[in-house]
Design an enzyme around this catalytic site. Structure first.
Site, short mmCIF file in Angstrom:
data_model
loop_
_atom_site.label_atom_id
_atom_site.label_comp_id
_atom_site.label_asym_id
_atom_site.label_seq_id
_atom_site.Cartn_x
_atom_site.Cartn_y
_atom_site.Cartn_z
N ASP A 20 -1.16 -0.94 10.46
CA ASP A 20 -0.77 0.29 11.15
C ASP A 20 0.32 1.04 10.41
O ASP A 20 1.17 0.42 9.75
CB ASP A 20 -0.30 -0.07 12.58
CG ASP A 20 -0.32 1.13 13.51
OD1 ASP A 20 -0.87 2.18 13.13
OD2 ASP A 20 0.24 1.03 14.62
N HIS A 37 -4.04 6.66 4.23
CA HIS A 37 -5.14 5.69 4.32
C HIS A 37 -5.53 5.19 2.93
O HIS A 37 -5.87 4.02 2.76
CB HIS A 37 -6.35 6.32 5.00
CG HIS A 37 -6.11 6.69 6.45
ND1 HIS A 37 -5.53 5.82 7.35
CD2 HIS A 37 -6.34 7.83 7.14
CE1 HIS A 37 -5.44 6.40 8.54
NE2 HIS A 37 -5.91 7.64 8.43
N LEU A 130 -12.35 -16.56 -0.15
CA LEU A 130 -11.68 -15.94 0.99
C LEU A 130 -12.72 -15.27 1.88
O LEU A 130 -13.58 -14.53 1.40
CB LEU A 130 -10.67 -14.88 0.51
CG LEU A 130 -9.99 -14.06 1.63
CD1 LEU A 130 -9.03 -14.93 2.44
CD2 LEU A 130 -9.24 -12.86 1.05
C1 IPE Z 1 -4.75 0.10 15.97
O1 IPE Z 1 -3.83 1.06 15.64
C2 IPE Z 1 -5.99 0.26 15.16
C3 IPE Z 1 -5.86 0.01 13.73
C4 IPE Z 1 -4.78 -0.35 13.10
C5 IPE Z 1 -7.06 0.14 12.95
P1 IPE Z 1 -3.63 2.44 16.45
O2 IPE Z 1 -2.61 3.18 15.70
O3 IPE Z 1 -4.95 3.08 16.66
O4 IPE Z 1 -3.08 1.92 17.87
P2 IPE Z 1 -2.10 2.59 18.90
O5 IPE Z 1 -2.68 3.92 19.25
O6 IPE Z 1 -0.77 2.70 18.23
O7 IPE Z 1 -2.06 1.63 20.04
C1 IPE Z 2 -3.63 2.73 10.88
O1 IPE Z 2 -2.81 3.81 10.63
C2 IPE Z 2 -5.03 2.94 10.34
C3 IPE Z 2 -6.00 3.39 11.36
C4 IPE Z 2 -5.83 3.36 12.65
C5 IPE Z 2 -7.27 3.88 10.87
P1 IPE Z 2 -2.64 5.01 11.66
O2 IPE Z 2 -3.60 6.07 11.28
O3 IPE Z 2 -2.73 4.52 13.06
O4 IPE Z 2 -1.16 5.46 11.33
P2 IPE Z 2 -0.03 5.94 12.34
O5 IPE Z 2 0.09 4.89 13.40
O6 IPE Z 2 -0.50 7.24 12.91
O7 IPE Z 2 1.19 6.06 11.52
MG MG Z 3 -1.33 3.81 14.39
#
Ligand code: IPE
Ligand code: IPE
Ligand code: MG
Length: 231
Positions: A20, A37, A130
């Site tokens: 995240d 990303h 892995l």
């Molecule tokens: C969870 O993160 C999903 C992934 C890391 C792929 P999100 O960023 O979507 O979750 P919330 O909205 O903070 O709970």
């Molecule tokens: C996690 O990063 C990856 C996905 C959920 C695809 P985020 O896109 O949730 O990044 P933040 O939380 O907005 O910083």
């Molecule tokens: Mg996120």
């Protein structure tokens, strides 16, 4: 010559990661979200390397949640394009002996991506170094619900063993260590059944910045834990 670092005493067999913070990483730099990303993929590659080196058997990462479909269409489209090129480009799996699997509702990813995933799963099926699992269009609750439906259809009893056997994750042991980056301290619907006794590790580091040292810190923290399983 690089000095080898001492191995943590207890190496987890299975590490799960909620990757995240990609969006915040990009925003902080004034970059488009997709750049976060892209760096996130680099971080994943680094992490796969560390797992291979430490002899971790299973790495399961949350790449895209069922709820992430609710994001802006442009962001979703960009992510799907990135996923497609990651699946096509990644040569490391062969070299490193990585076996790829995907869990989640892959049909929702579109026919071409689902086909690519199937191909990569087949290509890497014999590799044993892995077990890399990417959760895509994944919901922990939906996994539990499809498992229940499965058992009802087969007229089987709802026992722990039977449920475990029909979850999308049936081929893997439960995660020993669950890492979430970016300072958020929640599961966001990731592996609800499977993390019953996992050790949790939260770090403020944003996923694109999660490097070898950050991973080693998580592993050291795990090595110092006492797991009791209620006993
Ligand atoms: C969870 O993160 C999903 C992934 C890391 C792929 P999100 O960023 O979507 O979750 P919330 O909205 O903070 O709970
Ligand atoms: C996690 O990063 C990856 C996905 C959920 C695809 P985020 O896109 O949730 O990044 P933040 O939380 O907005 O910083
Ligand atoms: Mg996120």
């Amino acid at each position: 010559m690089a000095i080898p670092r001492p191995l943590p005493v207890a190496v987890p067999r299975h590490v799960a990661i909620i990757m995240d913070g990609n969006g915040r990483w990009a925003k902080a730099r004034g970059l488009p979200i997709i750049e976060g990303h892209k760096q996130g993929i680099t971080a994943l590659r680094r992490c796969i390397d560390v797992c291979c080196r430490y002899g971790i058997d299973y790495l399961t990462v949350f790449g895209f949640s069922d709820d992430n479909w609710r994001r802006q269409q442009k962001d979703v489209d960009n992510l799907m394009d990135l996923l497609r090129s990651y699946l096509i480009d990644d040569k490391d799996w062969k070299k490193e002996g990585v076996r790829l699997r995907v869990i989640g509702e892959r049909k929702r990813l579109g026919e071409d991506i689902a086909r690519l995933i199937g191909m990569k799963e087949q290509e890497t099926a014999e590799q044993t170094r892995l077990n890399l699992t990417i959760a895509l269009s994944y919901s922990g609750r939906k996994d539990i619900m499809q498992a229940m439906e499965h058992l009802i259809r087969q007229k089987k009893t709802i026992s722990e063993d039977n449920v475990r056997g029909v979850l999308w994750t049936s081929f893997m042991p439960d995660p020993d260590l669950l890492i979430r980056t970016s300072g958020e301290m929640r599961l966001s619907n990731f592996m609800l059944w499977q993390t019953a006794y996992s050790e949790f590790y939260f770090t403020d580091t944003l996923w694109p910045d999660f490097d070898e040292q950050a991973m080693e810190q998580a592993l050291s923290s795990y090595a110092a834990r006492h797991r009791r399983y209620g006993a």
